[in-house]
Design an enzyme around this catalytic site. Structure first.
Site, PDB file in Angstrom:
ATOM      1  CG  PHE A 289      69.044 -23.200  26.876  1.00 49.18           C
ATOM      2  CD1 PHE A 289      68.047 -22.283  27.181  1.00 49.18           C
ATOM      3  CD2 PHE A 289      70.265 -23.068  27.487  1.00 49.18           C
ATOM      4  CE1 PHE A 289      68.280 -21.254  28.075  1.00 49.18           C
ATOM      5  CE2 PHE A 289      70.513 -22.043  28.388  1.00 49.18           C
ATOM      6  CZ  PHE A 289      69.520 -21.127  28.677  1.00 49.18           C
TER       7      PHE A 289
ATOM      8  CG  ASP B 208      69.527 -29.526  28.771  1.00 44.75           C
ATOM      9  OD1 ASP B 208      69.006 -29.564  29.911  1.00 44.75           O
ATOM     10  OD2 ASP B 208      70.293 -28.613  28.406  1.00 44.75           O
TER      11      ASP B 208
ATOM     12  CE1 TYR C 171      69.415 -22.354  36.461  1.00 42.96           C
ATOM     13  CE2 TYR C 171      71.481 -23.447  37.000  1.00 42.96           C
ATOM     14  CZ  TYR C 171      70.674 -22.800  36.082  1.00 42.96           C
ATOM     15  OH  TYR C 171      71.108 -22.634  34.795  1.00 42.96           O
ATOM     16  CE  LYS C 172      66.959 -23.465  34.003  1.00 40.65           C
ATOM     17  NZ  LYS C 172      67.385 -23.859  32.663  1.00 40.65           N
TER      18      LYS C 172
ATOM     19  NE  ARG D 293      60.491 -19.298  30.453  1.00 36.82           N
ATOM     20  CZ  ARG D 293      61.716 -19.779  30.584  1.00 36.82           C
ATOM     21  NH1 ARG D 293      62.164 -20.721  29.768  1.00 36.82           N
ATOM     22  NH2 ARG D 293      62.525 -19.325  31.507  1.00 36.82           N
TER      23      ARG D 293
END
Ligand SMILES: *Cc1c(COP(=O)(O)O)cnc(C)c1O
Length: 421
Positions: A127, A206, A231-232, A381
């Protein structure tokens, strides 16, 4: 039955052991197909009453007494539950700050624990924020430090061989996304850890796209450090604070570079010299955001109730189903599969490439009531969250995607990407 028939999807849903979890989430628009749970998980139905209780009954009525009635231990309690999802011990995971900030703290802690070594090794699948953090941490390192970015051979798979070659005696830290945000390539964590340890480097994972989507075995794979989002796939809510993991036997030898009073031994003695708390607590900095941490527990409880093994099994079945529909319907229309074909090296989302991906995304959102997301340069995605994504959702999303292109609905949208995607 043919997988392209809606009846096939319905049949899979009818046999799905996890299907009943769907009703534990809030559905505002039953026609909306939400395939962005890997960016922002859905709202659990139990979250609004909990937040109301914390605001009114706890903050409103109990005021500062709330700290001694459960708030002060909240990050540790929820951290211990997340540890169960990650194959770690309860005293190895806590909640604090954002993923980016935790990455900074643990990167710098690792660089100070390996003085005289000048490399942070990562890859170009990571990321971008993670790379920015490494660049910033390198400027504050105890000595000269550079970030080595190993290139993926194809933009889909992680460069395992290249990484193994780059990790050497001069490497202080190896840091990677366990599941990569674009392609969903997922590393064999144990293999990288083993190689890093052989040359004396530390590892920092990560887990933002892994936590709650793939089984993670931090202890069994000998991982040193980890961070990740809540939050994913953990459904903690927009901007919910992140988790961090520090292996128990490293906790006393690493130091939090943002030394604040919540990481201080006996913070309420108000001594003027910083002395780190024992154990994991030293990686905290300031006052935990109670209103933001509390909803995380609701999301994590749902995952624990469903069980990561069953979630993973369904995730694989659903990504395989999506790939089967891509092969039938979308490959002939010029869509490529930009995720690994082998489920063993794939997380819970699929990236489909198309030269007009951005415009197709716009048509899906505006005309088809499908919410995917877009990642430059050409990825649509599609995130699968097995707790609430149904096979019928996948069928609907793929047939609407096909309609957009067959009916050339995307052609009226501008070609330039913009906004939050
Ligand atoms: C989503 C994500 C982040 C986000 O970090 P924040 O500090 O919460 O903005 C970081 N790393 C990875 C790999 C991610 O997927």
């Amino acid at each position: 039955m043919n997988p392209t028939d809606l009846a096939y999807a319905r049949e899979r849903d009818a046999r799905d052991e996890l299907a009943r979890f769907r009703e534990r989430f809030h559905f505002d628009d039953p026609d909306l197909i939400y395939l962005d749970g890997n960016s922002l998980g859905r709202l659990p139905a139990a979250t609004p009453p909990l937040v109301r209780d914390i605001v009114e009954a706890q903050w409103g009525a109990r005021l500062i007494r709330g700290w001694n009635e459960g708030w002060i231990d909240l990050n540790q309690r929820v951290g211990a539950k997340i540890a169960q999802l990650l194959g770690a011990q309860p005293d190895e995971v806590t909640i604090a700050d954002s993923t980016s900030v935790n990455l900074y703290k643990l990167t710098l802690a690792a660089l100070h624990a390996r003085p005289g070594r000048a490399k942070i090794v990562t890859d170009d699948m990571n990321f971008p924020s993670d790379l920015y953090i490494f660049q910033g941490a390198a400027r504050s390192a105890p000595g000269p430090c550079r970030v080595v970015v190993v290139e993926s051979p194809d933009g889909v798979h992680g460069p395992v061989e290249g990484l193994l070659a780059a990790i050497d005696q001069d490497t202080a830290l190896v840091s990677l996304s366990h599941t990569c945000f674009k392609s969903a390539y997922t590393y064999d964590m144990a293999r990288i850890n083993e190689h890093a340890h052989r040359v004396g480097a530390l590892t920092l994972w990560d887990l933002s796209h892994s936590a709650g989507s793939v089984p993670v075995r931090l202890n069994a794979s000998a991982a040193d450090l980890a961070v990740g989002c809540t939050y994913k796939y953990l459904n903690g809510g927009p901007g919910a604070p992140a988790f961090l993991y520090v292996r128990r036997d490293l906790q006393e030898s690493l130091h939090n570079p943002i030394s604040g009073w919540f990481g201080q031994r006996n913070a309420f003695d108000f001594g003027l010299a910083y002395r780190p708390a024992p154990g994991l607590q030293r990686f905290l900095t300031g006052t935990p955001p109670i209103l933001s941490i509390a909803p995380i527990e609701v999301g994590v409880d749902l995952l624990l109730e469903a069980g990561m093994e069953r979630i993973r099994e369904k995730s694989i079945a659903q990504t395989e189903y999506l790939i089967a529909l891509w092969r039938e319907w979308l490959a002939p229309l010029g869509f490529s599969m930009n995720s690994p074909a082998d489920a063993a090296f794939r997380g819970s989302h699929i990236s489909l490439g198309h030269p007009d991906a951005w415009r197709i995304d716009q048509a899906l959102i505006q005309e088809m009531n499908v919410l995917p997301d877009f990642r430059k340069p050409d990825n649509i995605r599609l995130g699968i969250a097995p707790l609430y994504t149904s096979f019928a959702d996948i069928h609907a999303a793929m047939s609407r995607l096909r309609r957009v292109v067959v009916e050339r609905r995307h052609e009226k949208y501008p070609a330039e990407a913009g906004g939050v995607t």
